[in-house]
Write a protein that holds these residues in place. Structure first.
Motif, short mmCIF file in Angstrom:
data_model
loop_
_atom_site.label_atom_id
_atom_site.label_comp_id
_atom_site.label_asym_id
_atom_site.label_seq_id
_atom_site.Cartn_x
_atom_site.Cartn_y
_atom_site.Cartn_z
N GLY A 122 0.97 -1.06 0.06
CA GLY A 122 0.08 -0.14 0.04
C GLY A 122 0.88 1.13 0.12
O GLY A 122 0.74 2.10 -0.60
N VAL A 123 1.96 1.34 0.81
CA VAL A 123 2.76 2.46 0.96
C VAL A 123 3.46 2.66 -0.62
O VAL A 123 3.79 3.88 -0.97
N VAL A 124 3.89 1.55 -1.14
CA VAL A 124 4.74 1.58 -2.29
C VAL A 124 3.88 2.06 -3.23
O VAL A 124 4.22 3.02 -4.25
N PHE A 125 2.55 1.52 -3.53
CA PHE A 125 1.72 2.11 -4.42
C PHE A 125 1.34 3.43 -4.45
O PHE A 125 1.08 4.19 -5.30
N SER A 126 1.08 3.85 -3.18
CA SER A 126 0.68 5.17 -2.96
C SER A 126 1.79 6.36 -3.28
O SER A 126 1.57 7.25 -3.80
N LYS A 127 2.97 5.76 -3.21
CA LYS A 127 4.27 6.84 -3.49
C LYS A 127 4.28 6.72 -4.92
O LYS A 127 4.64 7.82 -5.31
N VAL A 128 4.17 5.80 -5.81
CA VAL A 128 4.34 5.47 -6.96
C VAL A 128 3.24 6.36 -7.70
O VAL A 128 3.54 7.12 -8.63
N SER A 129 1.83 6.26 -7.11
CA SER A 129 0.94 7.21 -7.54
C SER A 129 1.10 8.60 -7.44
O SER A 129 0.98 9.48 -8.61
N ALA A 156 11.66 5.86 -10.11
CA ALA A 156 12.45 4.96 -10.51
C ALA A 156 12.97 4.12 -9.29
O ALA A 156 12.93 2.82 -9.15
N TYR A 157 13.59 4.95 -8.35
CA TYR A 157 13.91 4.16 -7.21
C TYR A 157 12.91 3.52 -6.30
O TYR A 157 12.99 2.55 -5.83
N THR A 158 11.75 4.28 -5.98
CA THR A 158 10.50 3.51 -5.52
C THR A 158 10.07 2.39 -6.26
O THR A 158 9.84 1.34 -5.33
N THR A 159 10.04 2.31 -7.39
CA THR A 159 9.91 0.94 -8.18
C THR A 159 10.68 -0.21 -7.88
O THR A 159 10.52 -1.25 -7.74
N ALA A 160 11.97 0.29 -8.00
CA ALA A 160 13.11 -0.63 -7.92
C ALA A 160 13.15 -1.11 -6.31
O ALA A 160 13.26 -2.65 -6.32
N ILE A 161 13.06 -0.45 -5.36
CA ILE A 161 13.18 -0.83 -3.91
C ILE A 161 11.86 -1.62 -3.72
O ILE A 161 11.87 -2.78 -2.87
N GLY A 162 10.76 -1.05 -4.27
CA GLY A 162 9.50 -1.64 -3.49
C GLY A 162 9.14 -3.13 -4.44
O GLY A 162 8.73 -3.97 -3.64
N PHE A 163 9.60 -3.07 -5.71
CA PHE A 163 9.13 -4.29 -6.19
C PHE A 163 10.50 -5.45 -6.44
O PHE A 163 10.33 -6.51 -6.05
N SER A 164 11.74 -4.95 -6.63
CA SER A 164 12.78 -5.76 -6.80
C SER A 164 13.14 -6.33 -5.34
O SER A 164 13.48 -7.59 -5.29
#
Length: 228
Positions: free
Chosen positions: A74-81, A136-144
């Motif tokens: 939830g935190v990752v998707f909120s930050k990505v949005s 990009a950093y949020t996506t990399a940390i959150g998903f990878s």
């Protein structure tokens, strides 16, 4: 061509160009990931059932670990949005500025205003790059690190719980079968976050397109010929 003057005041050429090139692409990507995202939960459930047949109640430790990841998601998707909206904001402003510069290039060259306008475009581009870098950093940390590492951490926790609760030693057949099932879960675990990410981005794109398509239009003043 049929948007009224009031509707044109609520949008810009840069925003229209950005919607045609960027937002429509996000919708296309979401349709590509939709099928994989839809099948991924089914694959995960079937894998968990087969894992349960191997290690028994120790499977619930892995299920609990997955539920612990839900707040993180939830935190990752909120930050990505949030960062996606910020990127689109600066991208719209940059494209709008470039279009205005190209439209008035004669006046800019006549008064030698190249440097001030160049600095303004560079400022908008730097802000856009900062937002893109954070995204990009949020996506990399959150998903990878979080999503893709879950199938690796899960079997370790399950094996520890299995040894502690069952009182049996972990044999090779159980270990390799369980690891193989967790490896099968890697693919749906990788596509689930990407599918949710595309859903968030496509929802933002759809809202932007909807706002543009719902702008007020010109009233038709042509009266059709009345039948005699």
């Amino acid at each position: 061509l049929t948007i009224s003057a009031a509707g044109r005041a609520q949008t810009s050429t840069g925003q229209v160009v950005n919607m045609m090139s960027n937002d429509t692409q996000q919708l296309q990507r979401f349709l590509q990931f939709f099928g994989f995202t839809l099948v991924a939960p089914i694959q995960i459930i079937i894998s968990l059932v087969l894992i349960y047949r191997q290690v028994g109640p120790a499977t619930w430790v892995g299920v609990g670990f997955m539920f612990c990841l839900i707040p993180v998601n939830g935190v990752v998707f909120s930050k990505v949005s949030q960062m996606r909206r910020k990127v689109l904001k600066y991208s719209d402003a940059r494209v709008k500025m470039i279009n205005e510069i190209l439209a008035g290039i004669r006046i800019i060259k006549f008064y030698a205003w190249e440097q001030p306008f160049g600095k303004e475009v560079q400022r908008l581009r730097n802000e856009e790059l900062k937002a893109l870098t954070t995204l990009a950093y949020t996506t990399a940390i959150g998903f990878s690190l979080i999503m893709l590492s879950a199938p690796i951490i899960n079997p370790i926790l399950v094996f520890l719980a299995y040894v502690k609760t069952s009182g049996k030693s972990l044999d090779a057949a159980t270990a390799f079968t369980t690891i193989a099932l967790f490896n099968i879960m890697r693919f749906p675990f990788a596509f689930l976050p990407m599918g949710f990410l595309q859903f968030v981005q496509s929802r933002i794109a759809l809202r932007r397109l909807s706002r543009y398509l719902e702008l007020s239009e010109l009233t038709s003043y042509v009266v059709p010929d009345m039948p005699a």
